[in-house]
Design a protein around this motif. Structure first.
Motif, PDB file in Angstrom:
ATOM      1  N   VAL A  52      27.366 -60.311  33.490  1.00 41.06           N
ATOM      2  CA  VAL A  52      26.439 -59.184  33.654  1.00 41.06           C
ATOM      3  C   VAL A  52      27.250 -57.936  34.018  1.00 41.06           C
ATOM      4  CG1 VAL A  52      24.649 -58.225  35.153  1.00 41.06           C
ATOM      5  CG2 VAL A  52      24.407 -60.528  34.258  1.00 41.06           C
ATOM      6  N   PRO A  53      27.082 -56.840  33.273  1.00 46.07           N
ATOM      7  CA  PRO A  53      27.875 -55.629  33.547  1.00 46.07           C
ATOM      8  C   PRO A  53      27.682 -55.156  34.988  1.00 46.07           C
ATOM      9  CG  PRO A  53      26.750 -55.422  31.459  1.00 46.07           C
ATOM     10  CD  PRO A  53      26.233 -56.673  32.094  1.00 46.07           C
ATOM     11  N   SER A  54      28.805 -54.840  35.639  1.00 47.05           N
ATOM     12  CA  SER A  54      28.737 -54.507  37.055  1.00 47.05           C
ATOM     13  C   SER A  54      27.947 -53.232  37.308  1.00 47.05           C
ATOM     14  CB  SER A  54      30.142 -54.387  37.619  1.00 47.05           C
ATOM     15  OG  SER A  54      30.836 -53.363  36.948  1.00 47.05           O
ATOM     16  N   VAL A  55      27.908 -52.333  36.326  1.00 48.95           N
ATOM     17  CA  VAL A  55      27.201 -51.073  36.561  1.00 48.95           C
ATOM     18  C   VAL A  55      25.700 -51.328  36.710  1.00 48.95           C
ATOM     19  CG1 VAL A  55      26.909 -50.485  34.118  1.00 48.95           C
ATOM     20  CG2 VAL A  55      26.990 -48.675  35.808  1.00 48.95           C
ATOM     21  N   ALA A  56      25.181 -52.359  36.018  1.00 43.69           N
ATOM     22  CA  ALA A  56      23.767 -52.706  36.165  1.00 43.69           C
ATOM     23  C   ALA A  56      23.506 -53.233  37.567  1.00 43.69           C
ATOM     24  CB  ALA A  56      23.360 -53.740  35.118  1.00 43.69           C
ATOM     25  N   LEU A  57      24.450 -54.047  38.067  1.00 51.37           N
ATOM     26  CA  LEU A  57      24.325 -54.520  39.448  1.00 51.37           C
ATOM     27  C   LEU A  57      24.421 -53.335  40.398  1.00 51.37           C
ATOM     28  CD1 LEU A  57      26.577 -57.693  39.219  1.00 51.37           C
ATOM     29  CD2 LEU A  57      24.089 -57.557  39.128  1.00 51.37           C
TER      30      LEU A  57
ATOM     31  N   LEU B 210      23.332 -50.292  39.842  1.00 50.58           N
ATOM     32  CA  LEU B 210      22.032 -49.607  39.860  1.00 50.58           C
ATOM     33  C   LEU B 210      21.056 -50.345  40.773  1.00 50.58           C
ATOM     34  CD1 LEU B 210      20.255 -47.300  38.478  1.00 50.58           C
ATOM     35  CD2 LEU B 210      19.287 -49.185  37.162  1.00 50.58           C
ATOM     36  N   VAL B 211      21.034 -51.691  40.639  1.00 48.04           N
ATOM     37  CA  VAL B 211      20.135 -52.491  41.464  1.00 48.04           C
ATOM     38  C   VAL B 211      20.535 -52.383  42.929  1.00 48.04           C
ATOM     39  CG1 VAL B 211      19.325 -54.824  41.933  1.00 48.04           C
ATOM     40  CG2 VAL B 211      19.599 -54.056  39.576  1.00 48.04           C
TER      41      VAL B 211
ATOM     42  N   TRP C 222      22.034 -49.939  44.370  1.00 51.72           N
ATOM     43  CA  TRP C 222      21.652 -48.612  44.858  1.00 51.72           C
ATOM     44  C   TRP C 222      20.156 -48.553  45.168  1.00 51.72           C
ATOM     45  CZ3 TRP C 222      18.885 -44.522  42.297  1.00 51.72           C
ATOM     46  CH2 TRP C 222      18.929 -43.311  43.004  1.00 51.72           C
ATOM     47  N   MET C 223      19.321 -49.082  44.243  1.00 52.18           N
ATOM     48  CA  MET C 223      17.878 -49.087  44.471  1.00 52.18           C
ATOM     49  C   MET C 223      17.515 -49.934  45.690  1.00 52.18           C
ATOM     50  SD  MET C 223      16.242 -47.243  42.311  1.00 52.18           S
ATOM     51  CE  MET C 223      14.614 -47.849  42.743  1.00 52.18           C
TER      52      MET C 223
ATOM     53  N   LEU D 285      26.740 -59.632  44.774  1.00 49.53           N
ATOM     54  CA  LEU D 285      26.003 -59.972  43.548  1.00 49.53           C
ATOM     55  C   LEU D 285      26.973 -60.213  42.397  1.00 49.53           C
ATOM     56  CD1 LEU D 285      23.102 -57.346  43.553  1.00 49.53           C
ATOM     57  CD2 LEU D 285      23.008 -59.718  44.284  1.00 49.53           C
TER      58      LEU D 285
ATOM     59  N   ALA E 246      32.549 -49.178  38.936  1.00 54.95           N
ATOM     60  CA  ALA E 246      31.198 -48.734  38.606  1.00 54.95           C
ATOM     61  C   ALA E 246      30.193 -49.100  39.683  1.00 54.95           C
ATOM     62  CB  ALA E 246      30.775 -49.334  37.264  1.00 54.95           C
TER      63      ALA E 246
ATOM     64  N   LEU F 113      28.230 -46.215  42.588  1.00 52.78           N
ATOM     65  CA  LEU F 113      26.790 -46.097  42.782  1.00 52.78           C
ATOM     66  C   LEU F 113      26.333 -46.471  44.192  1.00 52.78           C
ATOM     67  CD1 LEU F 113      26.938 -46.056  39.611  1.00 52.78           C
ATOM     68  CD2 LEU F 113      24.724 -47.148  39.621  1.00 52.78           C
TER      69      LEU F 113
ATOM     70  N   TYR G 170      14.071 -58.338  38.119  1.00 52.64           N
ATOM     71  CA  TYR G 170      13.671 -57.037  38.648  1.00 52.64           C
ATOM     72  C   TYR G 170      13.837 -55.950  37.583  1.00 52.64           C
ATOM     73  CZ  TYR G 170      14.554 -52.607  41.066  1.00 52.64           C
ATOM     74  OH  TYR G 170      14.574 -51.288  41.420  1.00 52.64           O
TER      75      TYR G 170
ATOM     76  N   GLY H 107      29.848 -53.701  28.566  1.00 51.07           N
ATOM     77  CA  GLY H 107      29.517 -53.481  29.964  1.00 51.07           C
ATOM     78  C   GLY H 107      30.410 -52.493  30.679  1.00 51.07           C
TER      79      GLY H 107
ATOM     80  N   LEU I  73      33.083 -46.934  33.708  1.00 46.32           N
ATOM     81  CA  LEU I  73      33.787 -45.723  34.135  1.00 46.32           C
ATOM     82  C   LEU I  73      34.945 -45.320  33.240  1.00 46.32           C
ATOM     83  CD1 LEU I  73      33.548 -45.800  37.978  1.00 46.32           C
ATOM     84  CD2 LEU I  73      32.145 -44.703  36.271  1.00 46.32           C
TER      85      LEU I  73
ATOM     86  N   LEU J 132      23.975 -44.482  33.268  1.00 44.47           N
ATOM     87  CA  LEU J 132      23.634 -44.932  34.625  1.00 44.47           C
ATOM     88  C   LEU J 132      24.503 -44.217  35.650  1.00 44.47           C
ATOM     89  CD1 LEU J 132      23.262 -48.780  34.054  1.00 44.47           C
ATOM     90  CD2 LEU J 132      21.454 -47.080  34.293  1.00 44.47           C
TER      91      LEU J 132
ATOM     92  N   PHE K 233      22.187 -41.667  37.986  1.00 47.85           N
ATOM     93  CA  PHE K 233      21.472 -42.461  38.995  1.00 47.85           C
ATOM     94  C   PHE K 233      21.095 -41.655  40.229  1.00 47.85           C
ATOM     95  CE2 PHE K 233      24.247 -43.266  42.639  1.00 47.85           C
ATOM     96  CZ  PHE K 233      25.429 -42.706  42.188  1.00 47.85           C
TER      97      PHE K 233
ATOM     98  N   ALA L 261      19.585 -50.075  32.021  1.00 48.97           N
ATOM     99  CA  ALA L 261      20.378 -51.157  32.615  1.00 48.97           C
ATOM    100  C   ALA L 261      19.983 -52.500  32.006  1.00 48.97           C
ATOM    101  CB  ALA L 261      20.181 -51.191  34.126  1.00 48.97           C
TER     102      ALA L 261
END
Lengths: 269, 277
Positions: free
Chosen positions: A103-108, A110-111, A113-114, A135, A199, A203, B30, B202, B205, B232, B236, B251
């Motif tokens: 799973v791309p770390s940038v998506a983690l 974003l999560v 951060w939220m 994560l 990444a 974030l 989520y 993925g 940066l 993102l 963000f 995402a």
């Protein structure tokens, strides 16, 4: 024909490596001085040392690996020992760990951060960065640990049971020690991945070059520092190279440790 | 003879294992929840070609295009170079050279992607601009070592007697390599490419530093582009309301892409290559 083409490709790849290392050394080495690791950053990172970055990196990497460890070890023991008699279920878990590790770390990020920065109100902080790294690290570490546990021969488990040793004792006194080199290699891999990550951290733990007072303060890891200097700080390129050289030295050291551990792992089994 | 400690010990292992195994799926659920919620409000986003979030335009096609173009074009360079290097190392190089090469590839493969990003900022951007071309090259630098390592592992898995049988049958070395080795190892080599693809899709940066960050469709190599991941990173911290939900869809999309490439890689790596008749 095949020979010439393949050597050309080889020369291209390794020529690039030599060029990259030379570039890092030539541009980065002039920024190194005796107090580089222990002095505070000055002028937005354009001068001075990287003491705050070193502290932030250590906190982020060590804390996140320590927090991820019990979950990863639990997951690996669950798959290899507890689900040994349910191969279908074990395989399903293993496959999902493999996919999760990708799973791309940038998506983690974003999560994270939220959830942590906004949801829990941690803002840009080392703690939020650590939780996000957890994560990312749990699947990576689980996969690496499983390699170790799988390499322990089944005969060792059977011998323990025959001798009347409980499975719990067998796990802690025999199986985990036998898998130790591979488990340590998994830890080294996790340290490497956490050190290299940018990444997810941009974030969540931010890009501050001030000395963090606690885990609730923001702080840039070394990788994030390179990014910040190269991207946002006008005239920060020279110092970005110095920090990148430091990163590369850490990377080489980790790789050497990892190679040694893998070699002992093969001897042990 | 169950010791008092062991029962609660095993429960702890179960708890930690299940919790750890559910962490990332929960995260994905989520993203799925938020992404679907956004799509229900504006289903056109999936097909829209304009990404101007501050004006309420959330067409993600340019971002998808940027991600796919950078990743696939990078593979187009990485696969031949990496495959060539792996063949040279496995079939032609002396044994001592192989150990050094393994170390070099390991170091390059573990190099933080920002280092490549910095390198590309200095060496590529001044000549190629902040553009699709620079983004492709930075991904190429990043992923070729990884692909080479995986390809090398695939070649090392080949049964030795198969190669010997080829030589015995009077095939030349180049024929053994091209008609036998590369054919039998094809599924594993494809798996290596698919794993590498997942990494490209993925990466955030290193690409963000050089791609130009304009949400254009990737219509040419000199066009500044923006990918799902770089969006993102860029947006963000100021996204609010609908824009923020849209980022969850972004995402989710990149997670699904990477998961698909990885699943394909796992499938392929378990497949056995067919020996040519």
């Amino acid at each position: 024909m095949t020979r010439v083409a393949s050597w050309t490709a080889f020369a291209l790849l390794f020529g690039f490596f030599v060029f990259l290392v030379a570039d890092l050394v030539v541009e980065g080495a002039p920024g190194l001085y005796a107090g580089y690791l222990t002095d505070a950053a000055r002028d937005g990172g354009r001068a001075g040392g990287i003491a705050p970055v070193v502290v932030s990196t250590l906190v982020l990497v060590l804390l996140s690996v320590l927090m991820a460890l019990p979950f990863a070890l639990g997951g690996a023991i669950m798959c290899s020992e507890l689900l040994a008699k349910r191969p279908g279920l074990s395989r399903a878990f293993r496959r999902s760990y493999d996919v999760m590790a990708a799973v791309p770390s940038v998506a983690l990020g974003l999560v994270g951060w939220m959830l942590f920065s906004e949801g829990l109100g941690l803002g840009f902080s080392l703690l939020s960065g650590c939780l996000t790294l957890v994560l990312m690290l749990v699947p990576i570490m689980t996969v690496a640990f499983l390699v170790g546990l799988d390499s322990v021969p089944g005969s060792l488990r059977e011998a323990c049971l025959t001798l009347g040793v409980t499975r719990w004792q067998a796990l802690w006194l025999q199986i985990l020690p036998a898998a130790r080199p591979a488990l340590l290699a998994g830890l080294a891999l996790a340290v490497g991945r956490a050190t290299a990550e940018t990444a997810a951290l941009v974030l969540t733990s931010g890009i501050s070059t001030r000395m963090p007072g606690s885990v609730l303060d923001p702080g840039a890891s070394l990788s994030v520092h390179v990014y910040h200097l190269a991207r946002d700080v006008p005239g920060g390129e020279a110092r970005a190279y110095t920090a990148a050289l430091a990163l590369m030295i850490i990377n080489v050291a980790l790789h050497m440790g990892l190679t040694r551990l893998r070699r002992t792992a093969h001897v042990a089994v | 003879m169950t010791r008092p400690g062991s029962r609660s010990g095993w429960s702890l292992v179960w708890a930690a294992g299940l919790l750890g195994g559910l962490l990332v799926p929960t995260v994905v659920l989520y993203l799925l929840w938020e992404g679907v919620a956004f799509l229900r409000g504006s289903p056109a986003a999936l097909l829209g070609t304009d990404w101007y979030p501050t004006q309420g335009d959330f067409g993600i096609l340019p971002l998808v295009g940027g991600t796919l173009a950078t990743s696939f074009l990078a593979l187009l360079v990485s696969v031949p170079v990496g495959l060539g290097a792996a063949v040279a190392l496995h079939f032609h190089a002396p044994a001592r050279m192989r150990d050094t090469a393994d170390a070099v590839l390991g170091v390059l493969g573990g190099t933080p992607s920002v280092v490549f990003g910095l390198f590309a900022t200095v060496w590529f951007v001044p000549h190629l601009g902040a553009s699709l071309a620079s983004a492709v090259l930075v991904l190429t630098c990043m992923v070729t070592p990884t692909f080479t390592l995986l390809a090398l592992a695939a070649l090392r898995q080949l049964p030795r007697d198969l190669m010997e049988a080829g030589t015995t049958l009077g095939l030349k070395r180049s024929q053994v390599i091209r008609r036998l080795a590369l054919v039998v190892a094809r599924p594993q080599l494809a798996a290596a490419a698919s794993f590498s693809l997942a990494r490209c899709l993925g990466e955030a940066l290193a690409v963000e530093m050089v791609c130009g960050n304009v949400a254009n469709m990737p219509t040419g190599l000199s066009v500044p582009v923006r990918t799902l991941t770089t969006t993102l990173v860029q947006e963000f911290d100021y996204a609010m309301g609908e824009h923020r939900t849209a980022l969850h869809l972004v995402a989710l999309t990149v997670v699904l892409f990477a998961a698909a490439a990885t699943t394909l890689a796992i499938r392929l790596s378990n497949r056995r290559g067919e020996v040519p008749a």
